[in-house]
Write a protein that holds these residues in place. Structure first.
Motif, PDB file in Angstrom:
ATOM      1  N   UNK A   1     -13.342  -0.039 -23.212  1.00 20.18           N
ATOM      2  CA  UNK A   1     -13.058   0.228 -21.789  1.00 20.18           C
ATOM      3  C   UNK A   1     -13.047  -1.070 -20.987  1.00 20.18           C
ATOM      4  N   UNK A   2     -14.001  -1.950 -21.276  1.00 20.03           N
ATOM      5  CA  UNK A   2     -14.032  -3.241 -20.579  1.00 20.03           C
ATOM      6  C   UNK A   2     -12.743  -4.017 -20.841  1.00 20.03           C
ATOM      7  N   UNK A   3     -12.290  -4.028 -22.101  1.00 19.21           N
ATOM      8  CA  UNK A   3     -11.049  -4.755 -22.432  1.00 19.21           C
ATOM      9  C   UNK A   3      -9.841  -4.137 -21.730  1.00 19.21           C
ATOM     10  N   UNK A   4      -9.790  -2.812 -21.646  1.00 23.31           N
ATOM     11  CA  UNK A   4      -8.684  -2.143 -20.954  1.00 23.31           C
ATOM     12  C   UNK A   4      -8.668  -2.515 -19.474  1.00 23.31           C
ATOM     13  N   UNK A   5      -9.818  -2.514 -18.839  1.00 25.60           N
ATOM     14  CA  UNK A   5      -9.876  -2.874 -17.419  1.00 25.60           C
ATOM     15  C   UNK A   5      -9.503  -4.343 -17.240  1.00 25.60           C
ATOM     16  N   UNK A   6     -10.029  -5.201 -18.094  1.00 27.03           N
ATOM     17  CA  UNK A   6      -9.709  -6.636 -18.038  1.00 27.03           C
ATOM     18  C   UNK A   6      -8.194  -6.848 -18.155  1.00 27.03           C
ATOM     19  N   UNK A   7      -7.584  -6.150 -19.097  1.00 27.58           N
ATOM     20  CA  UNK A   7      -6.134  -6.266 -19.284  1.00 27.58           C
ATOM     21  C   UNK A   7      -5.390  -5.825 -18.015  1.00 27.58           C
TER      22      UNK A   7
ATOM     23  N   UNK B   1     -20.517   8.264 -26.102  1.00 24.82           N
ATOM     24  CA  UNK B   1     -19.273   7.754 -25.537  1.00 24.82           C
ATOM     25  C   UNK B   1     -19.508   6.399 -24.858  1.00 24.82           C
ATOM     26  N   UNK B   2     -20.573   6.305 -24.070  1.00 24.36           N
ATOM     27  CA  UNK B   2     -20.880   5.051 -23.370  1.00 24.36           C
ATOM     28  C   UNK B   2     -21.111   3.921 -24.361  1.00 24.36           C
ATOM     29  N   UNK B   3     -21.824   4.216 -25.434  1.00 28.83           N
ATOM     30  CA  UNK B   3     -22.113   3.194 -26.441  1.00 28.83           C
ATOM     31  C   UNK B   3     -20.841   2.744 -27.149  1.00 28.83           C
ATOM     32  N   UNK B   4     -20.062   3.701 -27.629  1.00 24.72           N
ATOM     33  CA  UNK B   4     -18.893   3.366 -28.460  1.00 24.72           C
ATOM     34  C   UNK B   4     -17.711   2.850 -27.653  1.00 24.72           C
ATOM     35  N   UNK B   5     -17.607   3.257 -26.408  1.00 31.26           N
ATOM     36  CA  UNK B   5     -16.432   2.888 -25.604  1.00 31.26           C
ATOM     37  C   UNK B   5     -16.680   1.728 -24.648  1.00 31.26           C
TER      38      UNK B   5
ATOM     39  N   UNK C   1     -18.612   4.164 -18.722  1.00 30.53           N
ATOM     40  CA  UNK C   1     -19.461   5.326 -18.488  1.00 30.53           C
ATOM     41  C   UNK C   1     -20.877   4.862 -18.164  1.00 30.53           C
ATOM     42  N   UNK C   2     -21.431   5.393 -17.083  1.00 32.70           N
ATOM     43  CA  UNK C   2     -22.799   5.063 -16.700  1.00 32.70           C
ATOM     44  C   UNK C   2     -22.940   3.889 -15.765  1.00 32.70           C
TER      45      UNK C   2
END
Length: 172
Positions: free
Chosen positions: A138-144, A130-134, A10-11
């Motif tokens: 989110x980065x790990x999900x995209x990396x995976x 959301x941006x702070x906590x995720x 996010x952002x």
């Protein structure tokens, strides 16, 4: 690059880049949040999977999202390219805060006619929280996903600095 998924936290600037990329390449741009939230009170589109399936069956498109869980695999299966805006928190947080502040002050109409409110800032669903906590998850999900053999045919472009993204876009 004909079916492009622009992903990031996010952002990161997914919508801005996806819109510009679609314009440069002559591809239709679809804003995932506008597809997901389709009515007042942040109502969720009950036909999201069908709508996204129909849109991604088209020959060319740009969509700005990792994808909501209901359509995430569909998007990744149908894309031929992924542009990953992999920016650190120090880049995305000021962007999210400025955007949300502007939206709250101007009462800008968003997806489905909704608006960010001052009260909304207290919610864990607010874009800033959301941006702070995720950011990490989110980065790990995209990396995976970019390393998942199932998605190996995807051309992946990963940018870690906005100036690199801007230079690439200028070259498209």
């Amino acid at each position: 690059m004909n079916r492009i998924l622009v992903v990031g936290v996010t952002g990161a600037g997914k919508s801005t880049l996806a819109r510009a990329l679609g314009g440069r390449l002559g591809l239709r741009y679809h804003e995932m949040d506008a597809l997901y939230f389709n009515g007042p009170g942040w109502a969720v589109n009950g036909n999201l999977a069908e709508d996204v399936s129909r849109l991604t069956a088209e020959g060319g498109w740009v969509i700005d999202s990792l994808g909501y869980p209901e359509v995430r695999d569909l998007l990744w299966d149908r894309a031929d390219s992924v542009v990953w805006l992999d920016y650190p928190k120090r880049v995305v947080m000021p962007r999210v805060l400025r955007r949300s502040l502007r939206r709250s002050v101007t009462r800008e109409s968003l997806f489905g006619g909704n608006r960010e409110t001052w009260r909304g800032w207290l919610s864990r669903e607010h874009p800033a929280w959301w941006a702070w906590s995720q950011h990490g998850p989110r980065r790990r999900e995209i990396e995976r996903r970019v390393h998942d053999p199932r998605f190996a045919p995807l051309k992946t472009l990963r940018f870690t600095r906005p100036e690199d993204t801007a230079a690439w876009l200028a070259s498209v």
